[in-house]
Design a protein around this motif. Structure first.
Motif: not given
Length: 190
Positions: A73-82, A95-102, A122-129
């Motif tokens: 169910r998961v695609s792991f991507i070895l990259d920065s969240h930005e 269908f993109l309903k949530a993004a979680v950052f710790n 940068q990550a939040v801005n691009s995801l909100l878009s």
């Protein structure tokens, strides 16, 4: 306790947005706890994109998923969240309903490798878009270290200036706890 702790409250928020078939993002995989929860919540028809820059985080996360037989169910991507938004196919945006950052550093890992205000914003801005109306971004802010303090200030300034016609921003924290307890900034896209 009636008031949920920080991490249980994150799951309450996730549960309000992510349903079977949803697409979700764990922007900071770490030890895989959020990735696992998102994979369980999104169900067999859902999809989770999990990001981290450290190989150790990938190993920790994938082991946890394999133990629960949820790795498919998961695609792991070895990259920065930005760069997270660039990995999500356009046909999955609705269908993109949530993004979680710790935020902060990998628990029991190298404390010199941390998230930063610039890349997180940068990550939040691009995801909100790309996220649809009725989706959320949850930031768990750990600010008990030097880079965390800088990131906290940058995120608070950024979030307080977001247009309320586009996104609602919530801050959830316990103000009488010692030692810089983590807190949440949650954003709901209208």
């Amino acid at each position: 306790m009636i008031l949920p702790g920080i991490l249980p409250f994150v799951r309450e928020i996730i549960d309000r947005f992510v349903t079977t078939g949803s697409v979700a993002i764990d922007a900071t995989a770490g030890n895989g706890n959020d990735t696992l929860y998102l994979a369980q919540t999104a169900g067999s028809n859902g999809k989770v994109y999990s990001f981290d820059i450290q190989e150790k985080a990938k190993q920790n996360t994938m082991q946890k998923l394999q133990e629960q037989q949820l790795a498919d169910r998961v695609s792991f991507i070895l990259d920065s969240h930005e760069h997270a938004a660039s990995y999500i196919p356009a046909e999955e945006y609705p269908f993109l309903k949530a993004a979680v950052f710790n935020l902060g550093y990998l628990p029991k890992g190298d404390k010199t490798i941390t998230t930063t205000g610039d890349t997180t914003i940068q990550a939040v801005n691009s995801l909100l878009s790309i996220m649809p109306s009725g989706s959320c971004i949850v930031l768990v802010i750990y600010h008990g270290h030097e880079e965390g303090k800088k990131e906290k200030q940058a995120l608070e300034s950024y979030a307080s200036q977001l247009n309320q016609q586009i996104v609602h921003v919530l801050r959830y924290e316990f103000i009488n706890q010692q030692n810089n307890p983590p807190y949440i900034i949650a954003m709901e896209k209208k």
